[in-house]
Scaffold this active site. Sequence first.
Site, PDB file in Angstrom:
ATOM      1  N   GLN A   9      46.326  36.486  43.455  1.00  0.00           N
ATOM      2  CA  GLN A   9      45.987  37.771  44.056  1.00  0.00           C
ATOM      3  C   GLN A   9      45.349  38.608  42.956  1.00  0.00           C
ATOM      4  OE1 GLN A   9      47.565  39.827  47.163  1.00  0.00           O
ATOM      5  NE2 GLN A   9      45.752  40.933  46.440  1.00  0.00           N
ATOM      6  N   GLY A  10      44.036  38.789  43.037  1.00  0.00           N
ATOM      7  CA  GLY A  10      43.341  39.566  42.017  1.00  0.00           C
ATOM      8  C   GLY A  10      43.124  40.995  42.463  1.00  0.00           C
ATOM      9  N   ALA A  11      42.324  41.719  41.678  1.00  0.00           N
ATOM     10  CA  ALA A  11      42.064  43.120  41.977  1.00  0.00           C
ATOM     11  C   ALA A  11      41.142  43.264  43.190  1.00  0.00           C
ATOM     12  CB  ALA A  11      41.448  43.798  40.764  1.00  0.00           C
ATOM     13  N   ALA A  13      39.978  40.193  45.011  1.00  0.00           N
ATOM     14  CA  ALA A  13      39.932  38.991  45.835  1.00  0.00           C
ATOM     15  C   ALA A  13      41.267  38.260  45.826  1.00  0.00           C
ATOM     16  CB  ALA A  13      38.834  38.063  45.325  1.00  0.00           C
ATOM     17  N   ASP A 129      29.937  39.008  34.267  1.00  0.00           N
ATOM     18  CA  ASP A 129      31.374  39.131  34.009  1.00  0.00           C
ATOM     19  C   ASP A 129      31.830  37.935  33.175  1.00  0.00           C
ATOM     20  OD1 ASP A 129      33.996  40.059  34.090  1.00  0.00           O
ATOM     21  OD2 ASP A 129      34.394  39.298  36.111  1.00  0.00           O
TER      22      ASP A 129
HETATM   23  N1  LIG Z   1      36.794  26.569  42.398  1.00  0.00           N
HETATM   24  C1  LIG Z   1      37.933  26.713  41.706  1.00  0.00           C
HETATM   25  N2  LIG Z   1      38.652  25.627  41.365  1.00  0.00           N
HETATM   26  C2  LIG Z   1      39.803  25.762  40.670  1.00  0.00           C
HETATM   27  N3  LIG Z   1      40.318  26.940  40.269  1.00  0.00           N
HETATM   28  C3  LIG Z   1      39.648  28.064  40.577  1.00  0.00           C
HETATM   29  C4  LIG Z   1      38.420  28.012  41.308  1.00  0.00           C
HETATM   30  N4  LIG Z   1      37.982  29.260  41.493  1.00  0.00           N
HETATM   31  C5  LIG Z   1      38.885  30.059  40.901  1.00  0.00           C
HETATM   32  N5  LIG Z   1      39.878  29.352  40.349  1.00  0.00           N
HETATM   33  C6  LIG Z   1      41.043  29.909  39.596  1.00  0.00           C
HETATM   34  O1  LIG Z   1      41.302  31.234  40.040  1.00  0.00           O
HETATM   35  C7  LIG Z   1      41.074  32.172  38.995  1.00  0.00           C
HETATM   36  C8  LIG Z   1      40.398  33.433  39.539  1.00  0.00           C
HETATM   37  O2  LIG Z   1      39.156  33.103  40.163  1.00  0.00           O
HETATM   38  P1  LIG Z   1      37.919  34.103  40.093  1.00  0.00           P
HETATM   39  O3  LIG Z   1      37.602  34.374  38.678  1.00  0.00           O
HETATM   40  O4  LIG Z   1      36.844  33.533  40.939  1.00  0.00           O
HETATM   41  O5  LIG Z   1      38.478  35.379  40.833  1.00  0.00           O
HETATM   42  P2  LIG Z   1      38.819  36.849  40.259  1.00  0.00           P
HETATM   43  O6  LIG Z   1      38.739  36.888  38.782  1.00  0.00           O
HETATM   44  O7  LIG Z   1      40.056  37.324  40.937  1.00  0.00           O
HETATM   45  O8  LIG Z   1      37.643  37.642  40.868  1.00  0.00           O
HETATM   46  P3  LIG Z   1      37.247  39.121  40.485  1.00  0.00           P
HETATM   47  O9  LIG Z   1      36.717  39.024  39.077  1.00  0.00           O
HETATM   48  O10 LIG Z   1      36.227  39.528  41.477  1.00  0.00           O
HETATM   49  O11 LIG Z   1      38.506  39.922  40.573  1.00  0.00           O
HETATM   50  C9  LIG Z   1      40.235  31.430  37.969  1.00  0.00           C
HETATM   51  O12 LIG Z   1      40.418  31.909  36.652  1.00  0.00           O
HETATM   52  C10 LIG Z   1      40.735  30.010  38.125  1.00  0.00           C
HETATM   53  O13 LIG Z   1      41.919  29.815  37.405  1.00  0.00           O
HETATM   54 MG   LIG Z   2      37.669  35.922  37.269  1.00  0.00          MG
END
Ligand SMILES: Nc1ncnc2c1ncn2[C@@H]1O[C@H](COP(=O)(O)OP(=O)(O)OP(=O)(O)O)[C@@H](O)[C@H]1O
Ligand SMILES: [Mg+2]
Lengths: 223, 183
Positions: A9-11, A13, A129
Site C-alpha cells: 500500500q503506497g502513497a 497506489a 522518479d
Molecule cells: N512488476 C513487478 N514485479 C514484482 N514486484 C513489483 C512489480 N512492480 C512493483 N513491484 C514491487 O512493488 C514495489 C512498489 O512498486 P512501484 O514502485 O511501482 O509503486 P509505488 O512506488 O508505490 O508507486 P508510487 O511511486 O506512484 O507511489 C516495488 O519496489 C517492488 O518491490
Molecule cells: Mg516506487
Amino acid sequence: MESRKLLKQGAEAKLYLHDFYGRPCIIKERFQKQYRHHTLDSMLTNQRIKSEVRANLRCRMAGILTPTIFMVNFQDNSIYMEEIQDPITAKQYITDMSAQGDSSSLLMLAEVIGQTLSKMHAGNIIHGDLTTSNMLLQGNPSNLRLFLIDFGLSSFEASAEDKGVDLYVLERAFLSSHPNSQELFNTILNSYQAATKNIKSCKEIIAKLEEVRMRGRKRTMIG
Amino acid sequence: MAAYQKVTHMLYPDTSVTLALFANVESCKNLRKCVMEGTVEAALLKTAMIVDSFQVLVAANKAIHLYHTKSMMTKNVHSEILYCLSPSKNISESFRSFGAADGETSVFVAIVNDAEDRTLKKVTNILGREPDSLDLTSTLSDKKLIAKTYRLTDDELSTFSLLDTLVSRVAAKEIITAGKGQS
Ligand SMILES: Nc1ncnc2c1ncn2[C@@H]1O[C@H](COP(=O)(O)OP(=O)(O)OP(=O)(O)O)[C@@H](O)[C@H]1O
Ligand SMILES: [Mg+2]
C-alpha cells in the site's frame, strides 16, 4: 476480485498479486486522493497511468527490461503487469552487499545501472522518479538483469537539462538510501558516461547535473 | 474436440472466450461468408499474425472489457478482437492485416460467449475439420511479417520473447499510438 492479495500500500497506489490467465501478475491500482479536487484528480491519475505505460513500452523498444503489460483498466485506474519473479530491489541489494563488504558485486551493479540509464536517456526517456527501489534485480551478481519500474512521473525529453535532473534525482535518493556511498554513485556516473555514445551530449548532461547540484547546495545553505 | 480452449474473463465471470485453431482447411471462403451474413458470430484471425493463443487471449480480454465499459471502437466484440490485436488505428487496415482471407488454408477462431459450444460446432461443420492443438499456433506464424506489421525494434526482439513483446503492444495500443504521426 477475491483472489487479489494486497502486496503493498503506497502513497498513491495499491499493489496486488493476482493471476492473469495463468501468468503471475501484479495489479497496480492508483487510488483517488480524498483531499484533491475530484475531476482534477482523475485527470492526473489518468495521466500517470498513460505515462507509466508509455515509458514502460518505450524502454522495451530501446532494449531495457520492464514488466510486460497485460491490461490497462481505465475504469478503476489499474495496470496489470507481469510479476517479476524473485526480484530484489537495487536498494535491498546494495544494503545487503554493503553489509557483507562485497564491493565487487556492488561495482557490477553500478555498471549495469549506468549502462541502463544511458540507454534510457539515449532514447530520450526521462524516468522522473529514479530511486534504487524502482530498480528490480534478478539473477546472480555477475549476470544481473535490471528491470526499471514505476514510470508514473516519466516524460520524453531530449534536453540535457532534463537528463541531468533525472540523474540528480537518483543521486539524492541514492545518497539518502545509502549513506557514505558517493563513491559508488560516481561509479554509476562513470559507467553512464562510458556507455553514452554521444560524447558531446553526455558532457552537457553531466554539466547540467553539476549545475543542479550547485543550485541544490545554495538552497540548503540559505534555507 | 479436445484441442480448443474456453476461458472465463477475469473481470466478467459471465463472459467467456473460446479459442480454436484450424491448421489445415481447404479454404476460409464459406466460413467468412457465414460471418459476413451473421449466421456465425466469431472472429476469424489470420494465423500468420499469431504466435501463441495467449496473444489472442490478451486481445479478447481487452475487447470484452471495452465491450462491458461501452468503449469499443468497432461495432461488435468480435471485430473488436481484431482491432485490439492490430497496432493500427485504422479499422479497415486492421481487418485486412489480422482477418483471415478467403484463400487461406488455416484460421484461428475466437468466439465470445459460445453457449454449449454451438458456434464452434457450426464452424467445425462448415470447415469439415476438427480443431487442431493450439500448440501448433507458432508453427503457422510469419515472424517477419509480424515484426514488420508491429514495427518491432531489433533491441526489443533481442531482449524479449516475441510473445511478450506483442502482449505489451496489444495491451498498450491506444496509449502508444495516441497521436497520428508520432509513434
Ligand atoms: N512488476 C513487478 N514485479 C514484482 N514486484 C513489483 C512489480 N512492480 C512493483 N513491484 C514491487 O512493488 C514495489 C512498489 O512498486 P512501484 O514502485 O511501482 O509503486 P509505488 O512506488 O508505490 O508507486 P508510487 O511511486 O506512484 O507511489 C516495488 O519496489 C517492488 O518491490
Ligand atoms: Mg516506487
